[in-house]
Scaffold this motif. Structure first.
Motif, PDB file in Angstrom:
ATOM      1  N   GLY A 340     -70.576  65.070  97.082  1.00 49.59           N
ATOM      2  CA  GLY A 340     -71.206  63.800  96.973  1.00 49.59           C
ATOM      3  C   GLY A 340     -72.872  64.175  97.074  1.00 49.59           C
ATOM      4  O   GLY A 340     -73.667  63.445  96.294  1.00 49.59           O
ATOM      5  N   ALA A 345     -76.126  61.854  96.281  1.00 50.81           N
ATOM      6  CA  ALA A 345     -76.206  61.038  97.325  1.00 50.81           C
ATOM      7  C   ALA A 345     -77.266  61.715  98.533  1.00 50.81           C
ATOM      8  O   ALA A 345     -77.476  62.569  98.317  1.00 50.81           O
ATOM      9  CB  ALA A 345     -74.884  61.129  97.989  1.00 50.81           C
ATOM     10  N   CYS A 373     -75.570  55.722  97.076  1.00 56.49           N
ATOM     11  CA  CYS A 373     -74.359  56.102  96.363  1.00 56.49           C
ATOM     12  C   CYS A 373     -74.252  54.996  95.222  1.00 56.49           C
ATOM     13  O   CYS A 373     -74.752  53.933  95.433  1.00 56.49           O
ATOM     14  CB  CYS A 373     -73.197  56.308  97.132  1.00 56.49           C
ATOM     15  SG  CYS A 373     -73.385  57.379  98.405  1.00 56.49           S
ATOM     16  N   THR A 390     -70.064  56.211 102.900  1.00 55.13           N
ATOM     17  CA  THR A 390     -71.051  56.035 101.593  1.00 55.13           C
ATOM     18  C   THR A 390     -71.692  54.760 101.633  1.00 55.13           C
ATOM     19  O   THR A 390     -70.699  53.861 101.974  1.00 55.13           O
ATOM     20  CB  THR A 390     -70.250  56.196 100.309  1.00 55.13           C
ATOM     21  OG1 THR A 390     -69.292  55.299 100.112  1.00 55.13           O
ATOM     22  CG2 THR A 390     -69.591  57.896 100.337  1.00 55.13           C
TER      23      THR A 390
END
Ligand code: NAD
Length: 488
Positions: A340, A345, A373, A390
């Motif tokens: 991520g 992110a 995200c 997220t």
């Protein structure tokens, strides 16, 4: 005492293999259990087949089957302390959560105990006076019940109780990581008077102890709760003999917060949604979708509170969250977070193992928030099954719905708003098996549970949950037969 329960007898594995079960919180030895191989499972299937084809259970009056389930509910509550402790030792989850689970499990047995005899068939109007016609419900046959480690006995109860209520026999294979409460349940079924061979238990790894359950011709139904990949494999294995298949698979569940939501409630429930049981919940609200204008204030408060969540073992009364179930699972969650971050992110809290001697021997991972995200990131699409949230933004209702539906999963999710009409509109358009409005996670056994899209196939709990384990047979009786003369 041996741990495999086959044909009413407790025995060890044919090749005498065993497995150590260790507590995920501190690595301490919980127990050593027998580890079945494929041959043990084939014997268990044969026992279940005999008990179905020749035994009394499938034709036992439904009310008597229901009474047995009600007795099991009482026995579960009698043994609540021992069961909750065993569940916590196997999973590492907080004792208070395990205690809550045991109450739920007893309720599940009670619900299906009552439902067993509530509807066993119906009369069909044919319009012909000399015919009576009825539909009766019969058990499907030998059921393979395969369960995961996150709610070991709860997931087991959701299958065992309706399967027995409908008159089936079964082979249960719980997760190899968390076998102890399944063993205990078998003892309670025995104590409640279930005939030999109706309930069979094999313990062990999926590819060995579990695999025959997917393709053996003597199995009529496979009910599986677990990961998507295993579900796909089992569905394919079951196709060869056209078994009934029920799948409860993963989720990547959206939690939609509109700017007009009650702020304190929505923050509080967003934390529960994703961090309960360290995120190891199929319906975990791991995707926060928050309206643009609320984003900064909401995420700041969420991060502040997430950072304060206290980690600890199952019997640490100050702990608010426990460890992950295994080293391998923690490694998976860590890899997911790393991916991520590589995808862009922004890490707002967590993201690294906690330090301190109390955490060294356990598989702890802190509440983690990944902000900024977007739904094209794998971190938003894939299930981490850990304490990782997220965060995505949306600007209006249509975008919220579009983003929420933009995954292959469709298990559960929530919408937070004080606008009742908007809540209902959004709920109607979410492709999810369960939608909570201004709430997260509650369920009742009377309602149904199951996923849309690749979250599953078939329903658990409620009337449809019982229907999964029944076949409807139409019996037509001509009360005044006479030659018809078609070919006279
Ligand atoms: P998993 O798929 O790894 O294992 C589940 C069970 O399947 C275990 O008992 C395992 O031993 C067995 N298994 C594995 N391979 C097999 C094979 N080839 N043949 C037969 N059995 C096999 O899943 P898990 O890691 O134990 O559980 C986590 C997953 O479960 C998550 O994806 C979660 O979302 C899902 N889950 C879904 C629900 C729901 O209601 N939809 C509820 C709880 C958990």
């Amino acid at each position: 005492m041996p741990d495999l329960f086959i044909d009413g007898t407790w025995r060890s594995a044919l090749d005498e293999r065993t497995r150590e079960i260790r507590c995920p919180a501190d690595g301490s030895l919980v127990g050593v259990v027998d580890e079945a191989g494929g041959k043990d499972t084939v014997e268990a299937i044969a026992a279940a087949r005999r008990a179905f084809d020749e035994g009394p259970w499938p034709t036992t009056p439904a009310a008597d089957r229901g009474d047995l389930l009600l007795r099991v509910a009482d026995l579960l509550l009698r043994d609540k302390d021992a069961l909750a402790r065993a569940e916590s030792l196997d999973t590492g989850k907080r004792l208070v959560e395990s205690e809550y689970d045991i109450d739920d499990i007893a309720n599940c047995f009670r619900y299906f105990g009552r439902a067993a005899a509530a509807e066993t068939g119906r009369v069909v109007e044919t319009g012909t006076a000399s015919v009576d016609s009825r539909v009766v419900y019969e058990p499907v046959g030998v059921c393979a019940l395969i369960t995961p480690w996150n709610y070991p006995l709860l997931q087991t109860a959701w299958k065992v109780a309706p399967a027995l209520a409908a008159g089936n026999t079964f082979v249960l294979k719980p997760s190899e990581l968390t076998p102890h409460t399944a063993i205990h349940l078998m003892r309670l079924l025995e104590e409640a008077g279930l005939p030999p061979g109706v309930a069979n238990l094999v313990l062990g790894a999926g590819p060995e102890a579990g695999a025959p359950l997917g393709d053996h011709p003597d199995v009529d139904l496979v009910s599986f709760t677990g990961g998507l990949q295993t579900g796909r494999r089992l569905m394919a294995a079951a196709a060869g003999t056209v078994k009934k298949v029920a799948l409860e698979l993963g989720g990547k569940n959206p939690n939609i917060v509109f700017a007009d939501a009650d702020f304190e409630t929505a923050v509080d429930m967003a934390l529960t949604a994703v961090f309960l049981h360290s995120g190891q919940v199929c319906s975990s609200g791991a995707r926060l979708l928050v309206e643009d204008s609320l984003h900064d204030r909401f995420v700041d408060e969420l991060v502040r509170r997430a950072s304060e969540i206290r980690l600890g073992g199952p019997f640490d009364e100050r702990a608010q969250s426990g460890p992950l179930v295994s080293a391998a699972h923690r490694a998976k969650v860590e890899a997911y977070v790393a991916k991520g971050l590589a995808e862009g992110a922004v890490l707002r809290c967590g993201g690294a193992r906690p330090s301190g001697p109390e955490f060294e021997a356990g598989f702890y991972y802190p509440p983690t928030v990944l902000d900024e995200c977007s739904s094209d990131m794998s971190v938003v699409q894939d299930e981490s099954f850990g304490p990782v949230l997220t965060v995505e933004r949306f600007s209006d209702e249509a975008e919220a719905v579009r983003l929420a539906n933009d995954t292959i999963y469709g298990l559960a999710g929530a919408v937070f708003t004080t606008d009742e009409a908007k809540a209902q509109r959004v709920a109607a358009r979410l492709r999810l098996g369960t939608v909570w409005i201004n709430d997260y996670h509650p369920y009742v056994p009377q309602a149904e549970w199951g996923g849309f899209k690749q979250s599953g196939f078939g329903r658990e709990l409620g009337p449809s949950g019982l229907a999964e384990y029944r076949e409807a047979k139409h019996i037509w009786r001509n009360t005044n037969p006479s030659p018809q003369g078609w070919f006279a």
